[in-house]
Scaffold this motif. Structure first.
Motif, short mmCIF file in Angstrom:
data_model
loop_
_atom_site.label_atom_id
_atom_site.label_comp_id
_atom_site.label_asym_id
_atom_site.label_seq_id
_atom_site.Cartn_x
_atom_site.Cartn_y
_atom_site.Cartn_z
N HIS A 103 52.26 46.98 45.14
CA HIS A 103 52.48 45.54 45.01
C HIS A 103 52.65 44.90 46.39
O HIS A 103 52.10 43.84 46.67
N THR A 149 46.95 39.52 50.31
CA THR A 149 46.91 38.14 49.83
C THR A 149 47.36 37.18 50.93
O THR A 149 46.74 36.14 51.15
N GLU A 193 48.94 29.00 42.93
CA GLU A 193 47.79 29.22 42.05
C GLU A 193 46.70 30.01 42.77
O GLU A 193 46.08 30.90 42.18
N LEU A 233 47.79 33.66 43.14
CA LEU A 233 47.65 34.38 41.87
C LEU A 233 46.20 34.76 41.60
O LEU A 233 45.90 35.86 41.11
N GLU A 234 45.29 33.87 41.93
CA GLU A 234 43.87 34.17 41.73
C GLU A 234 43.40 35.26 42.68
O GLU A 234 42.63 36.14 42.29
N VAL A 291 45.26 37.68 43.90
CA VAL A 291 45.85 38.92 43.37
C VAL A 291 45.04 39.40 42.17
O VAL A 291 44.74 40.59 42.04
N ARG A 292 44.66 38.50 41.28
CA ARG A 292 43.87 38.86 40.10
C ARG A 292 42.54 39.49 40.52
O ARG A 292 42.13 40.53 40.00
N ILE A 293 41.88 38.88 41.49
CA ILE A 293 40.59 39.39 41.96
C ILE A 293 40.75 40.76 42.60
O ILE A 293 39.96 41.68 42.34
N ASN A 336 43.09 43.01 42.02
CA ASN A 336 43.38 43.99 40.96
C ASN A 336 42.14 44.32 40.14
O ASN A 336 41.91 45.48 39.78
N GLU A 337 41.32 43.33 39.87
CA GLU A 337 40.08 43.55 39.12
C GLU A 337 39.14 44.46 39.90
O GLU A 337 38.54 45.38 39.34
#
Length: 94
Positions: free
Chosen positions: A5, A12, A33, A36-37, A39-41, A43-44
């Motif tokens: 993490h 990030t 926002e 968060l995007e 981080v999402r990318i 992780n994906e």
């Protein structure tokens, strides 16, 4: 590959700092926002990489003869199969 993490947060922060210093980038959402995007990318992409790794290892293990992990031949096959999987998934190879 797995990232903690803390490491994901560090990456990030680096991305956000780059975006803030780039005059061609304009923000239309608040920092949280955008973070968060990012981080999402990340992780994906890491999940996709794990799936590719499993597929590549399975291909190497399916060879008729045993190829020990860490050997030069194993490394060459891993890179070749990894690149093939990336092309199949239409991801950029660097």
């Amino acid at each position: 590959m797995r990232l903690s993490h803390g490491k994901i947060n560090h990456v990030t922060n680096l991305v956000m700092e780059y975006l803030r210093t780039n005059a061609q980038v304009e923000f239309f959402s608040d920092d949280s926002e955008i973070r968060l995007e990012i981080v999402r990318i990340i992780n994906e992409e890491l999940k996709d990489d794990e799936i590719i790794d499993v597929d590549v290892r399975r291909k190497i293990e399916s060879q008729k003869r045993d190829i020990p992990e860490g050997s030069e031949e194993w490394d060459i096959l891993y890179r070749r199969y990894y690149d093939e999987e990336m092309v199949k998934r239409r991801k950029a190879i660097q």
